[in-house]
Scaffold this active site. Sequence first.
Site, PDB file in Angstrom:
ATOM      1  N   GLY A  55       0.768  -1.236   0.000  1.00  0.00           N
ATOM      2  CA  GLY A  55       0.000   0.000   0.000  1.00  0.00           C
ATOM      3  C   GLY A  55       0.802   1.290   0.000  1.00  0.00           C
ATOM      4  O   GLY A  55       1.718   1.490  -0.812  1.00  0.00           O
ATOM      5  N   ASP A  64       8.138  -6.860  13.885  1.00  0.00           N
ATOM      6  CA  ASP A  64       6.769  -6.598  14.322  1.00  0.00           C
ATOM      7  C   ASP A  64       6.764  -5.319  15.158  1.00  0.00           C
ATOM      8  O   ASP A  64       7.194  -5.316  16.308  1.00  0.00           O
ATOM      9  CB  ASP A  64       6.259  -7.790  15.149  1.00  0.00           C
ATOM     10  N   LEU A  65       6.269  -4.251  14.570  1.00  0.00           N
ATOM     11  CA  LEU A  65       6.293  -2.955  15.269  1.00  0.00           C
ATOM     12  C   LEU A  65       5.160  -2.816  16.283  1.00  0.00           C
ATOM     13  O   LEU A  65       5.083  -1.794  16.975  1.00  0.00           O
ATOM     14  CB  LEU A  65       6.236  -1.805  14.266  1.00  0.00           C
ATOM     15  N   TYR A 101      -9.484   2.771  16.054  1.00  0.00           N
ATOM     16  CA  TYR A 101      -8.654   3.204  14.922  1.00  0.00           C
ATOM     17  C   TYR A 101      -8.704   4.725  14.770  1.00  0.00           C
ATOM     18  O   TYR A 101      -7.675   5.378  14.636  1.00  0.00           O
ATOM     19  CB  TYR A 101      -9.126   2.525  13.632  1.00  0.00           C
TER      20      TYR A 101
HETATM   21  N1  LIG Z   1      -5.963   2.589   3.000  1.00  0.00           N
HETATM   22  C1  LIG Z   1      -6.676   3.558   3.523  1.00  0.00           C
HETATM   23  O1  LIG Z   1      -7.846   3.748   3.165  1.00  0.00           O
HETATM   24  C2  LIG Z   1      -6.051   4.472   4.537  1.00  0.00           C
HETATM   25  C3  LIG Z   1      -6.705   5.689   4.802  1.00  0.00           C
HETATM   26  C4  LIG Z   1      -6.155   6.553   5.713  1.00  0.00           C
HETATM   27  C5  LIG Z   1      -4.986   6.217   6.357  1.00  0.00           C
HETATM   28  N2  LIG Z   1      -4.365   5.039   6.105  1.00  0.00           N
HETATM   29  C6  LIG Z   1      -3.133   4.728   6.839  1.00  0.00           C
HETATM   30  O2  LIG Z   1      -2.120   4.431   5.921  1.00  0.00           O
HETATM   31  C7  LIG Z   1      -1.122   3.631   6.548  1.00  0.00           C
HETATM   32  C8  LIG Z   1      -0.717   2.528   5.593  1.00  0.00           C
HETATM   33  O3  LIG Z   1      -1.831   1.702   5.380  1.00  0.00           O
HETATM   34  P1  LIG Z   1      -2.173   1.085   3.957  1.00  0.00           P
HETATM   35  O4  LIG Z   1      -3.465   1.656   3.533  1.00  0.00           O
HETATM   36  O5  LIG Z   1      -1.021   1.159   3.046  1.00  0.00           O
HETATM   37  O6  LIG Z   1      -2.475  -0.421   4.402  1.00  0.00           O
HETATM   38  P2  LIG Z   1      -1.779  -1.806   3.995  1.00  0.00           P
HETATM   39  O7  LIG Z   1      -1.756  -1.963   2.535  1.00  0.00           O
HETATM   40  O8  LIG Z   1      -2.496  -2.839   4.804  1.00  0.00           O
HETATM   41  O9  LIG Z   1      -0.293  -1.656   4.545  1.00  0.00           O
HETATM   42  C9  LIG Z   1      -0.009  -1.673   5.920  1.00  0.00           C
HETATM   43  C10 LIG Z   1       1.484  -1.832   6.109  1.00  0.00           C
HETATM   44  O10 LIG Z   1       1.756  -1.876   7.522  1.00  0.00           O
HETATM   45  C11 LIG Z   1       2.529  -3.045   7.800  1.00  0.00           C
HETATM   46  N3  LIG Z   1       2.227  -3.579   9.125  1.00  0.00           N
HETATM   47  C12 LIG Z   1       1.026  -4.011   9.581  1.00  0.00           C
HETATM   48  N4  LIG Z   1       1.174  -4.494  10.827  1.00  0.00           N
HETATM   49  C13 LIG Z   1       2.488  -4.375  11.141  1.00  0.00           C
HETATM   50  C14 LIG Z   1       3.261  -4.721  12.274  1.00  0.00           C
HETATM   51  N5  LIG Z   1       2.699  -5.294  13.350  1.00  0.00           N
HETATM   52  N6  LIG Z   1       4.584  -4.472  12.256  1.00  0.00           N
HETATM   53  C15 LIG Z   1       5.169  -3.918  11.178  1.00  0.00           C
HETATM   54  N7  LIG Z   1       4.496  -3.562  10.068  1.00  0.00           N
HETATM   55  C16 LIG Z   1       3.166  -3.799  10.053  1.00  0.00           C
HETATM   56  C17 LIG Z   1       2.100  -4.023   6.718  1.00  0.00           C
HETATM   57  O11 LIG Z   1       3.132  -4.987   6.471  1.00  0.00           O
HETATM   58  P3  LIG Z   1       3.195  -6.480   7.045  1.00  0.00           P
HETATM   59  O12 LIG Z   1       1.801  -7.007   7.043  1.00  0.00           O
HETATM   60  O13 LIG Z   1       4.118  -7.151   6.100  1.00  0.00           O
HETATM   61  O14 LIG Z   1       3.765  -6.342   8.415  1.00  0.00           O
HETATM   62  C18 LIG Z   1       1.994  -3.129   5.508  1.00  0.00           C
HETATM   63  O15 LIG Z   1       3.246  -2.903   4.955  1.00  0.00           O
HETATM   64  C19 LIG Z   1      -1.713   3.174   7.866  1.00  0.00           C
HETATM   65  O16 LIG Z   1      -1.152   3.916   8.918  1.00  0.00           O
HETATM   66  C20 LIG Z   1      -3.191   3.507   7.732  1.00  0.00           C
HETATM   67  O17 LIG Z   1      -3.764   3.805   8.981  1.00  0.00           O
HETATM   68  C21 LIG Z   1      -4.877   4.155   5.207  1.00  0.00           C
END
Ligand SMILES: NC(=O)c1ccc[n+]([C@@H]2O[C@H](COP(=O)([O-])OP(=O)(O)OC[C@H]3O[C@@H](n4cnc5c(N)ncnc54)[C@H](OP(=O)(O)O)[C@@H]3O)[C@@H](O)[C@H]2O)c1
Length: 403
Positions: free
Chosen positions: A159, A206-207, A296
């Site tokens: 993402g 794992d963060l 969240y």
């Molecule tokens: N998508 C949306 O609609 C949206 C909207 C607003 C804000 N955001 C924010 O954008 C950010 C990125 O999210 P995204 O949309 O790109 O989602 P995503 O595609 O699910 O990516 C999330 C990333 O965080 C990593 N992650 C999850 N749990 C983790 C852990 N315990 N330790 C280390 N890394 C971890 C995942 O990698 P692994 O699973 O490999 O660990 C992945 O690389 C987040 O902070 C989210 O709150 C997203």
Amino acid sequence: MLDWIQLHFARRPMWMNALMLFCLYMAFIYSPFDLFVKPVAVDEEVWFGVRFHGSAAKLLAVPHWAIYAAGAYGFWQLRSWMWPWASIYAGQVAIAFFVWPLLYVGGFGGFVSAIVGGGLFALLTRRLWNTREFFQGDQAPLAERYGGGTAVVTGASAGIGAAFARALAEHGLDLLLVARRKERLDELAGALEKQHGVSVSVAALDLAAPAGQQALIDATEDLDVSMLVNNAGVGYSGRFDGQDPERLFALVQLNCAAPLALTAALLPRLRERGRGAVIFTGSVAGKQPLPLHAAYAASKAFDNLLGEALWGELQGTGVDVLVLEPGTTDTEFQDVAGEIPHSGQTADEVVETALRSLGHRPSVVSGWFAWLRTNAGTRLLPRSWLVLVAKRVMERQTPDHLR
Ligand SMILES: NC(=O)c1ccc[n+]([C@@H]2O[C@H](COP(=O)([O-])OP(=O)(O)OC[C@H]3O[C@@H](n4cnc5c(N)ncnc54)[C@H](OP(=O)(O)O)[C@@H]3O)[C@@H](O)[C@H]2O)c1
């Protein structure tokens, strides 16, 4: 040479590079030909859709030439006067494309051509009108702006984090990519090293565990960190009293404690360096309470406010801070959070918005629809209405068994 071209073309989006190349063509090939080679008798110029002939056309070719030369220079150097100038000129072209076929073609064909041509240039005018911040800031490649160094990007295996990694590599920064899925990080690291010639290392951690946060801090010890992108985050959809407390605590550890710990550890080093940046991926979800996504939204409010406050604290230190507040973005987020799928912006669009805004403001909402919805709601509605409207929206995104 190729690297230099790549670096300079990476400073603006592709559509703007195309406009710049068009201005270069007009300034160096077409306009000189028009002015010095074309006979006066056959010369023709169009302004605001009105056709001029002969000497009047020759005379009016001069401002055309000057405008395209200025445009080529302004796009290349990203000069601040390009806004609103470029948009106003595009507006003139839109009027010309609308008026010209009506005056000189006529009939149904002229009408269609006026609508299509005028409409396309009206869209370009609007696009250029939205470039104010782009032209107002220092758009030098980030490696230049922050003196090289390594960008630490958390959540880089998917993402928005992966999009950050791609964009920062394009800007010439070395990278440390962090997430749990090592294979994905390795694959991305290999591709970026090959494509951009930067050095990319990975840390599979794992963060959500304090030990993982500390391991990342330790892994940065020998690096010249110039940027920290606090991006890793998860959502957890559903009614609060039905949720697993352990998963809720893990969410708070990942979304709040990890950015806090990493920023606390790395910020003194960035200040000492005298230039660098910290980006927080907050969310529009943190702008108001969200029933059915309660923890969240609260965790993202923490990111939004922490980042904006640090932006204030760090004025004049050379360290830029930005909170990126995306609306719905097409990533793995909804799947992980357990939401009903719904679509939004791409991760690349969101990251482009962030990097354009970095250094110019404390926070940015990505996407006009997300901006409008958030601002209309938070500024115009009483708090109780705001929460209830948010609840209706979240109900549509939450599967029945989690409501
Ligand atoms: N998508 C949306 O609609 C949206 C909207 C607003 C804000 N955001 C924010 O954008 C950010 C990125 O999210 P995204 O949309 O790109 O989602 P995503 O595609 O699910 O990516 C999330 C990333 O965080 C990593 N992650 C999850 N749990 C983790 C852990 N315990 N330790 C280390 N890394 C971890 C995942 O990698 P692994 O699973 O490999 O660990 C992945 O690389 C987040 O902070 C989210 O709150 C997203």
